[in-house]
Scaffold this active site. Structure first.
Site, PDB file in Angstrom:
ATOM      1  N   HIS A  41     -21.165   8.760   6.450  1.00  0.00           N
ATOM      2  CA  HIS A  41     -20.852  10.195   6.481  1.00  0.00           C
ATOM      3  C   HIS A  41     -22.137  10.975   6.239  1.00  0.00           C
ATOM      4  CE1 HIS A  41     -19.102  14.053   5.456  1.00  0.00           C
ATOM      5  NE2 HIS A  41     -17.902  13.621   5.813  1.00  0.00           N
ATOM      6  N   GLU A  48     -16.755  17.271   5.254  1.00  0.00           N
ATOM      7  CA  GLU A  48     -17.201  17.903   6.498  1.00  0.00           C
ATOM      8  C   GLU A  48     -16.662  19.331   6.623  1.00  0.00           C
ATOM      9  OE1 GLU A  48     -17.345  15.217   9.809  1.00  0.00           O
ATOM     10  OE2 GLU A  48     -16.434  16.685  11.128  1.00  0.00           O
ATOM     11  N   LEU A  75     -18.601  12.167  -1.907  1.00  0.00           N
ATOM     12  CA  LEU A  75     -18.514  12.903  -0.645  1.00  0.00           C
ATOM     13  C   LEU A  75     -18.493  14.417  -0.836  1.00  0.00           C
ATOM     14  CD1 LEU A  75     -17.823  12.630   2.495  1.00  0.00           C
ATOM     15  CD2 LEU A  75     -15.505  13.156   1.777  1.00  0.00           C
ATOM     16  N   ARG A  92     -20.186  12.255  13.654  1.00  0.00           N
ATOM     17  CA  ARG A  92     -20.817  11.826  12.398  1.00  0.00           C
ATOM     18  C   ARG A  92     -21.949  10.832  12.590  1.00  0.00           C
ATOM     19  NH1 ARG A  92     -15.444  11.352   8.523  1.00  0.00           N
ATOM     20  NH2 ARG A  92     -15.254  13.595   8.245  1.00  0.00           N
ATOM     21  N   ARG A 107     -15.383   7.332  14.179  1.00  0.00           N
ATOM     22  CA  ARG A 107     -14.180   8.140  13.969  1.00  0.00           C
ATOM     23  C   ARG A 107     -14.545   9.606  13.828  1.00  0.00           C
ATOM     24  NH1 ARG A 107     -11.659  10.378   9.393  1.00  0.00           N
ATOM     25  NH2 ARG A 107     -12.964   9.282   7.882  1.00  0.00           N
ATOM     26  N   GLY A 135       0.825  -1.212   0.000  1.00  0.00           N
ATOM     27  CA  GLY A 135       0.000   0.000   0.000  1.00  0.00           C
ATOM     28  C   GLY A 135       0.856   1.258   0.000  1.00  0.00           C
ATOM     29  N   ALA A 136       0.509   2.181  -0.889  1.00  0.00           N
ATOM     30  CA  ALA A 136       1.256   3.440  -1.037  1.00  0.00           C
ATOM     31  C   ALA A 136       0.364   4.632  -0.750  1.00  0.00           C
ATOM     32  CB  ALA A 136       1.855   3.537  -2.432  1.00  0.00           C
ATOM     33  N   GLY A 137      -0.626   4.444   0.145  1.00  0.00           N
ATOM     34  CA  GLY A 137      -1.384   5.586   0.644  1.00  0.00           C
ATOM     35  C   GLY A 137      -0.542   6.256   1.724  1.00  0.00           C
ATOM     36  N   HIS A 168     -18.814   5.498   4.343  1.00  0.00           N
ATOM     37  CA  HIS A 168     -17.603   6.296   4.163  1.00  0.00           C
ATOM     38  C   HIS A 168     -16.324   5.648   4.672  1.00  0.00           C
ATOM     39  CE1 HIS A 168     -15.154   9.847   3.789  1.00  0.00           C
ATOM     40  NE2 HIS A 168     -14.990   9.974   5.085  1.00  0.00           N
ATOM     41  N   ALA A 228      -0.483   5.885   4.964  1.00  0.00           N
ATOM     42  CA  ALA A 228       0.081   4.981   5.974  1.00  0.00           C
ATOM     43  C   ALA A 228       1.310   4.266   5.406  1.00  0.00           C
ATOM     44  CB  ALA A 228      -0.972   3.971   6.435  1.00  0.00           C
ATOM     45  N   GLY A 229       1.171   3.721   4.197  1.00  0.00           N
ATOM     46  CA  GLY A 229       2.268   2.967   3.594  1.00  0.00           C
ATOM     47  C   GLY A 229       3.478   3.850   3.307  1.00  0.00           C
ATOM     48  N   PHE A 265     -13.784  20.820  13.211  1.00  0.00           N
ATOM     49  CA  PHE A 265     -14.475  19.654  12.668  1.00  0.00           C
ATOM     50  C   PHE A 265     -15.425  19.060  13.707  1.00  0.00           C
ATOM     51  CE2 PHE A 265     -13.169  17.216   8.683  1.00  0.00           C
ATOM     52  CZ  PHE A 265     -13.069  18.364   7.931  1.00  0.00           C
ATOM     53  N   GLN A 268     -18.786   3.615   9.308  1.00  0.00           N
ATOM     54  CA  GLN A 268     -19.162   5.026   9.358  1.00  0.00           C
ATOM     55  C   GLN A 268     -19.967   5.458   8.134  1.00  0.00           C
ATOM     56  OE1 GLN A 268     -16.113   8.484   9.344  1.00  0.00           O
ATOM     57  NE2 GLN A 268     -17.157   8.555  11.315  1.00  0.00           N
ATOM     58  N   SER A 301      -8.433  10.351  10.702  1.00  0.00           N
ATOM     59  CA  SER A 301      -7.884   9.203   9.975  1.00  0.00           C
ATOM     60  C   SER A 301      -6.534   9.548   9.372  1.00  0.00           C
ATOM     61  CB  SER A 301      -8.841   8.752   8.877  1.00  0.00           C
ATOM     62  OG  SER A 301      -8.201   7.754   8.126  1.00  0.00           O
ATOM     63  N   LEU A 302      -6.422  10.735   8.799  1.00  0.00           N
ATOM     64  CA  LEU A 302      -5.117  11.123   8.254  1.00  0.00           C
ATOM     65  C   LEU A 302      -4.084  11.101   9.382  1.00  0.00           C
ATOM     66  CD1 LEU A 302      -5.878  13.977   5.681  1.00  0.00           C
ATOM     67  CD2 LEU A 302      -5.855  11.513   5.374  1.00  0.00           C
TER      68      LEU A 302
HETATM   69  C1  LIG Z   1     -13.539  10.885  -0.217  1.00  0.00           C
HETATM   70  C2  LIG Z   1     -12.808  10.727   1.083  1.00  0.00           C
HETATM   71  C3  LIG Z   1     -12.434  11.861   1.813  1.00  0.00           C
HETATM   72  C4  LIG Z   1     -11.757  11.716   3.025  1.00  0.00           C
HETATM   73  N1  LIG Z   1     -11.402  12.839   3.728  1.00  0.00           N
HETATM   74  C5  LIG Z   1     -10.695  12.709   4.876  1.00  0.00           C
HETATM   75  C6  LIG Z   1     -10.236  13.853   5.578  1.00  0.00           C
HETATM   76  O1  LIG Z   1     -10.406  14.993   5.168  1.00  0.00           O
HETATM   77  N2  LIG Z   1      -9.550  13.659   6.744  1.00  0.00           N
HETATM   78  C7  LIG Z   1      -9.295  12.417   7.244  1.00  0.00           C
HETATM   79  O2  LIG Z   1      -8.671  12.308   8.299  1.00  0.00           O
HETATM   80  N3  LIG Z   1      -9.718  11.312   6.579  1.00  0.00           N
HETATM   81  C8  LIG Z   1     -10.390  11.433   5.408  1.00  0.00           C
HETATM   82  N4  LIG Z   1     -10.796  10.302   4.742  1.00  0.00           N
HETATM   83  C9  LIG Z   1     -10.335   8.993   5.206  1.00  0.00           C
HETATM   84  C10 LIG Z   1      -8.850   8.820   4.851  1.00  0.00           C
HETATM   85  O3  LIG Z   1      -8.594   9.472   3.635  1.00  0.00           O
HETATM   86  C11 LIG Z   1      -8.440   7.367   4.696  1.00  0.00           C
HETATM   87  O4  LIG Z   1      -8.886   6.616   5.781  1.00  0.00           O
HETATM   88  C12 LIG Z   1      -6.915   7.254   4.635  1.00  0.00           C
HETATM   89  O5  LIG Z   1      -6.398   8.139   3.675  1.00  0.00           O
HETATM   90  C13 LIG Z   1      -6.499   5.837   4.309  1.00  0.00           C
HETATM   91  O6  LIG Z   1      -5.115   5.824   4.080  1.00  0.00           O
HETATM   92  P1  LIG Z   1      -4.362   4.438   3.932  1.00  0.00           P
HETATM   93  O7  LIG Z   1      -2.922   4.783   3.716  1.00  0.00           O
HETATM   94  O8  LIG Z   1      -4.700   3.555   5.067  1.00  0.00           O
HETATM   95  O9  LIG Z   1      -4.977   3.765   2.631  1.00  0.00           O
HETATM   96  P2  LIG Z   1      -5.194   4.265   1.117  1.00  0.00           P
HETATM   97  O10 LIG Z   1      -4.816   5.655   0.904  1.00  0.00           O
HETATM   98  O11 LIG Z   1      -6.553   3.827   0.737  1.00  0.00           O
HETATM   99  O12 LIG Z   1      -4.137   3.389   0.313  1.00  0.00           O
HETATM  100  C14 LIG Z   1      -4.272   1.986   0.157  1.00  0.00           C
HETATM  101  C15 LIG Z   1      -3.104   1.489  -0.671  1.00  0.00           C
HETATM  102  O13 LIG Z   1      -3.126   0.063  -0.692  1.00  0.00           O
HETATM  103  C16 LIG Z   1      -2.874  -0.395  -1.985  1.00  0.00           C
HETATM  104  N5  LIG Z   1      -3.487  -1.730  -2.122  1.00  0.00           N
HETATM  105  C17 LIG Z   1      -4.707  -2.136  -1.680  1.00  0.00           C
HETATM  106  N6  LIG Z   1      -4.891  -3.432  -1.993  1.00  0.00           N
HETATM  107  C18 LIG Z   1      -3.782  -3.847  -2.645  1.00  0.00           C
HETATM  108  C19 LIG Z   1      -3.373  -5.080  -3.237  1.00  0.00           C
HETATM  109  N7  LIG Z   1      -4.160  -6.159  -3.217  1.00  0.00           N
HETATM  110  N8  LIG Z   1      -2.159  -5.130  -3.839  1.00  0.00           N
HETATM  111  C20 LIG Z   1      -1.343  -4.039  -3.882  1.00  0.00           C
HETATM  112  N9  LIG Z   1      -1.685  -2.859  -3.336  1.00  0.00           N
HETATM  113  C21 LIG Z   1      -2.882  -2.766  -2.721  1.00  0.00           C
HETATM  114  C22 LIG Z   1      -3.478   0.656  -2.892  1.00  0.00           C
HETATM  115  O14 LIG Z   1      -2.880   0.618  -4.162  1.00  0.00           O
HETATM  116  C23 LIG Z   1      -3.121   1.942  -2.128  1.00  0.00           C
HETATM  117  O15 LIG Z   1      -1.822   2.373  -2.483  1.00  0.00           O
HETATM  118  C24 LIG Z   1     -11.458  10.426   3.521  1.00  0.00           C
HETATM  119  C25 LIG Z   1     -11.824   9.306   2.778  1.00  0.00           C
HETATM  120  C26 LIG Z   1     -12.501   9.449   1.584  1.00  0.00           C
HETATM  121  C27 LIG Z   1     -12.913   8.203   0.851  1.00  0.00           C
END
Ligand SMILES: Cc1cc2nc3c(=O)[nH]c(=O)nc-3n(C[C@H](O)[C@H](O)[C@H](O)COP(=O)(O)OP(=O)(O)OC[C@H]3O[C@@H](n4cnc5c(N)ncnc54)[C@H](O)[C@@H]3O)c2cc1C
Length: 557
Positions: free
Chosen positions: A229, A242, A239, A273, A372, A10-12, A337, A14-15, A114, A227, A377-378
């Site tokens: 939203h 908020e 979405l 929420r 939450r 995962g490259a979000g 959400h 957290a990753g 918020f 959750q 979450s960020l």
């Molecule tokens: C529209 C929206 C708005 C939001 N706004 C906010 C906000 O303002 N503030 C806040 O705190 N939170 C917000 N949230 C929640 C927050 O954005 C997320 O909970 C958080 O960003 C998740 O980050 P993450 O790194 O855990 O996962 P993600 O960012 O979802 O990344 C997941 C990663 O895993 C990888 N992956 C998944 N499965 C596989 C697989 N099988 N093989 C290889 N790679 C895989 C994907 O490619 C991706 O890189 C929002 C959420 C949404 C949907």
């Protein structure tokens, strides 16, 4: 042969945050992701990231209390304390890395207020906070020489004798399956919003990470906590952040009344929420909705303010509904959400499977509990992404390199081949849609035994139909058809675990509101639910919530 010390799936946020810390620890770190890193769902986060800034008189205890109250006392208080204490430094570090947070008139970092919080402590970059953070962390990861497997799809873990030693993944460009060995694996695969339909989550949020960990023996915790939203667009489920209410938008019913005064006289639109979504749904159910919706009204904020502070929301409103927020109120409703539940971890991200760690939305270190708070979450991804990487790197430094049995790869290849060989029959998309709709119907804003049983039965039936899923695309290059079929396999596990958690929790708490058991029951249910895989089925256990300084009291806003 691919081999690393720490492999992060995962490259979000957290990753990426984990990868930077692992590289700083001096271990060989790699990130594998099914989409290009900056397409991860974190990119969609608009509103902001919370942090109590002690130099402004906002002490960590205030944020911790709001978070714990927001969680309806289901969060583990030791984990919340850590998050609240580390938040301020985490934001400053992001700023130093290059995140251009919006500033106030005095040139300090600006903050908006918020939901569920009395204080403005949500830091933001206009309405593109997640995107700004993700870009910077990706640059930083590259600067730290992190290895990347971009557009690789992880379909299984290498688990031997109960220990995780890496992953099996398909290079999406070529269709080749490979083993990637690692001394420690961090699951940072994000949420599973698409187990529900509609959802605010990107189509890629399918939650395989949860399914992979569950099959490897790790329990999924508090999965019933889903959750909804309060402000999503009718139909599409997109979405509206908020941030709108944070900046002062109103919620109106059919009579043009700010109905939140009935439900949350003190916090109004900025109650937590779960509370706002239930209030909206009650208005709609009791006939005070507008075509099954509520209206979000920003008109009094004025065009200039809306365009400067909430420009992205204005864009979404114009493009998807044809509404100019400065002129007209916009119909919204509660929509799925976020998943508060996830892979159970300790405060260092360790799961019950040695070698397997988890962070971000897929994990449940339990800072969100039953609900939450927006913008927490960020914060969770940054704080626990970092901590988890430290623990995983330390584990990797003391672990032996393992040479796994190659026959595992052969059986994974056979799994793909079976899908390719199956004659045209059912498609994954139809099953996925039916699952999603039945989950919203059964595990919704309001639920009861009957609705939970109905969703459970549908998921069971869809699991048996899964045996007939075939793929039309038999090609090797970018075969998203076969990925969708494998994603669905894990999504059905996630759906099952959510139903099992909802069935087990015999009370109402946070987002789990049972109309047949409307009261919170601290005597029996100040507990987490843990769903374990057990043979072909599952079993549910419970675990006491960690309470430190904050005694549960009645939750009113
Ligand atoms: C529209 C929206 C708005 C939001 N706004 C906010 C906000 O303002 N503030 C806040 O705190 N939170 C917000 N949230 C929640 C927050 O954005 C997320 O909970 C958080 O960003 C998740 O980050 P993450 O790194 O855990 O996962 P993600 O960012 O979802 O990344 C997941 C990663 O895993 C990888 N992956 C998944 N499965 C596989 C697989 N099988 N093989 C290889 N790679 C895989 C994907 O490619 C991706 O890189 C929002 C959420 C949404 C949907």
């Amino acid at each position: 042969m691919y081999e690393h010390d720490v492999l992060i799936i995962g490259a979000g946020l957290a990753g990426l945050r984990a990868s930077i810390e692992a590289a700083r620890m001096g271990v060989d770190a790699a990130v594998i992701t099914k989409v290009h890193p900056i397409r991860s769902h974190s990119n969609a986060a608009q509103g902001g990231i919370n942090a109590p800034m002690t130099d402004r008189g906002d002490e960590w205890e205030g944020h911790a209390l709001d978070t714990i109250k927001g969680s309806d006392y289901l969060a583990d208080q030791d984990a919340v304390e850590l998050m609240s204490r580390e938040a301020g430094d985490a934001i400053i570090e992001l700023e130093h890395m290059g995140v251009i947070f919006s500033r106030n008139e005095d040139g300090q970092l600006g903050a908006r207020r918020f939901g569920g919080q009395k204080v403005a402590r949500t830091f933001y970059v206009g309405a593109i906070t997640g995107s700004a953070m993700l870009q910077v962390l990706y640059e930083q990861a590259i600067k730290h020489d992190v290895n990347f497997y971009e557009e690789w799809f992880v379909s299984n873990l290498i688990v031997e004798d109960g220990v995780c030693h890496g992953v099996m993944a398909m290079d999406i460009h070529t269709g080749e399956l490979q083993m990637i060995r690692a001394k420690a694996v961090i699951m940072a695969t994000g949420g599973a919003g698409r187990v529900f339909e509609p959802s605010t989550n990107a189509l890629i949020c399918t939650g395989e990470g949860l399914g992979l960990a569950y099959r490897a023996g790790a329990p999924l915790m508090d999965m019933e906590m889903i959750q909804y939203h309060p402000t999503t667009l009718a139909g599409s489920g997109i979405l509206l952040s908020e941030a709108a209410r944070g900046e002062g938008a109103y919620l109106l019913n059919a009579e043009g009344e700010r109905f939140m005064k009935t439900y949350a006289p003190d916090y109004l639109e900025l109650a937590s929420r779960d509370v706002v979504s239930r209030s909206e749904q009650t208005e709609i159910n009791e006939g005070r909705g507008i075509d099954g919706n509520i209206h979000l009204d920003l008109r009094h904020l004025g065009r200039t303010f809306i365009e400067e502070r909430l420009g992205y929301l204005q864009e979404v409103a114009l493009e998807f509904v044809g509404v100019d927020l400065a002129e007209t109120s916009i119909p919204i409703r509660p929509g799925m959400h976020y998943i508060m539940g996830g892979i159970k971890t300790d405060i260092n991200g360790a799961t019950e499977v040695p070698g397997l760690y988890a962070a971000g939305e897929t994990a449940n270190v339990s800072v969100h509990g039953g609900n939450r708070l927006g913008a927490n979450s960020l914060l969770d991804t940054i704080v626990f992404g970092r901590r988890t990487a430290i623990a995983a790197a330390e584990f990797a430094n003391s672990a032996e390199r393992h040479s796994s049995d190659e026959s595992m790869l052969a059986s994974e290849k056979a799994r793909y081949q079976a899908l390719l060989d199956r004659p045209a029959d059912l498609r994954s998309a139809g099953i996925r849609r039916e699952m999603g709709e039945s989950m919203v119907a059964g595990i919704g804003v309001f639920r009861d035994q009957k609705s939970i049983d109905a969703a459970t039965a549908t998921v069971k039936e869809l699991r048996s139909l899964y045996q007939r899923v075939a793929v039309d695309n038999k090609g090797k290059v970018f075969n998203t058809d076969i990925m969708a079929a494998i994603e669905l396999d894990y999504m059905l596990d996630v759906a099952h675990a959510i139903c099992a958690g909802a069935n087990a929790r015999k009370e109402s708490r946070g987002a789990h509101y049972r109309t047949d058991m409307p009261d919170r029951d601290d005597e029996n249910w100040l507990k987490h639910t843990l769903v374990y895989k057990d043979g072909e089925g599952s079993r549910v256990e419970t675990l006491d919530v960690t309470i430190t300084n904050w005694t549960p009291i009645e939750r009113v806003y």
